[in-house]
Design an enzyme around this catalytic site. Structure first.
Site, short mmCIF file in Angstrom:
data_model
loop_
_atom_site.label_atom_id
_atom_site.label_comp_id
_atom_site.label_asym_id
_atom_site.label_seq_id
_atom_site.Cartn_x
_atom_site.Cartn_y
_atom_site.Cartn_z
N LYS A 53 0.83 -1.22 0.12
CA LYS A 53 0.27 0.06 -0.01
C LYS A 53 0.98 1.23 0.02
O LYS A 53 0.77 2.24 -0.74
CB LYS A 53 -0.97 0.17 1.32
N GLN A 97 -5.30 -1.39 9.55
CA GLN A 97 -5.32 -2.80 9.03
C GLN A 97 -5.74 -3.77 10.01
O GLN A 97 -5.55 -3.80 11.18
CB GLN A 97 -3.94 -3.04 8.83
N ASP A 120 -11.54 2.14 3.14
CA ASP A 120 -11.77 0.58 3.24
C ASP A 120 -13.01 0.26 3.04
O ASP A 120 -13.54 -0.96 2.90
CB ASP A 120 -11.00 -0.09 4.43
#
Ligand code: NAD
Length: 280
Positions: A53, A97, A120
């Protein structure tokens, strides 16, 4: 032999478009789109995901910062940390995450994210918007699957798609997004009876169960398009949910690695630039 749907190639194209948008944004706003990545603990798979990322963000001209926090962090402290990041006007997207270590509640932590920074697409608010068919940030892996299908010119309107897996981050949102594309969707999971017959009825199969080689050749209708979301590690190698024998039956198939994975990262960058555009 199934045609290979090359996720790395498509990701390069998407990242080039995202990079051009980011450059226009930077010129207009006087700052690049900004992304914060928060990792609690040191799970090796998570570490490898956040590195890709970071690399993609740098390549597309985004500002990114990574915060590595100890696995022992208390939930309250992690929530306050995320809430403080959310106030930073330089940051358009914040990614926590997952999975979080120990007993930390992902829902409690994600609740600190404003929906317009939830790149996300995992907050309850964005999931509700998806269910209601309202605009909002969508989860990156389902976005990646839909993009790869469209890129490969697979007609979704009226098509029967089997989604194997019903997680909140992949299977469920993907099923809703496929419904928005007017597909007929069968969602399968660990309690489904006769998985083989149900998968075999579909023209498009998306495997997102995290079970190596779950989808076997005899479960796939000849000529079906198969998207393999699964990532498992065996003897240091990455393998998907789809057995290699499927390539003799399917008309097209995504590889693992090099399929949905790189596209998921590209979609995260696309979401961050979209969020930046709302902020300016
Ligand atoms: P999860 O464990 O949260 O959910 C798995 C789902 O699969 C569950 O709904 C379960 O009911 C179903 N399932 C499990 N075994 C099954 C079986 N034998 N038959 C039918 N259904 C079964 O996993 P997840 O987070 O949704 O991830 C799924 C897979 O996708 C994992 O391998 C994960 O690593 C991978 N993944 C890949 C990407 C990517 O970028 N390529 C992104 C996210 C997840």
């Amino acid at each position: 032999m199934a045609e290979r749907i090359d996720g790395r190639l498509r990701a390069t194209e998407v990242l080039a478009e995202v990079g051009a948008k980011a450059a226009r944004f930077t010129k207009r706003a006087g700052r690049p789109p900004g992304l914060a990545i928060v990792l609690a603990g040191d799970d090796p798979a998570s570490l490898s995901y956040i590195r890709s990322k970071e690399r993609a963000a740098e390549g597309a001209g985004l500002y990114s910062e990574t915060h590595r926090l100890p696995a022992t962090i208390e939930e309250g402290a992690l929530r306050r940390f995320v809430a403080r990041l959310a106030e930073n006007e330089r940051l358009d997207g914040i990614l926590v995450q997952l999975p979080l270590p120990g007993l930390l509640s992902a829902d409690a932590v994600l609740a600190e994210l404003p929906p317009d920074k939830d790149v996300d697409g995992f907050t309850i608010s964005n999931q509700g918007r998806l269910l209601a068919g309202q605009p909002g940030l969508r989860p990156c892996t389902p976005l990646a699957v839909i993009d790869l299908l469209k890129w490969h010119q697979v007609p979704l309107d009226g098509a029967h798609v089997a989604v194997v897996g019903r997680s909140r981050t992949v299977g469920r949102p993907l099923a809703l997004m496929l419904l928005q594309e007017n597909a007929s969707v069968t969602v399968l999971h660990s309690h489904s009876r006769d998985l083989g017959a149900l998968v075999r009825a579909a023209e498009v199969v998306v495997a997102a169960a995290g079970q190596p080689r779950l989808v076997q050749a005899e479960m796939v209708r000849p000529g079906a398009v198969v998207i393999d979301v699964g990532i498992s590690r065996e003897d240091g190698k990455l393998i998907g949910d789809v057995d290699s024998g499927v390539s003799a039956v399917a008309s097209a198939l995504t590889p693992v690695p090099g399929g949905v994975g790189p596209m998921t990262v590209a979609m995260l960058m696309a979401n961050t630039v979209e969020a930046a555009e709302w902020h300016c």
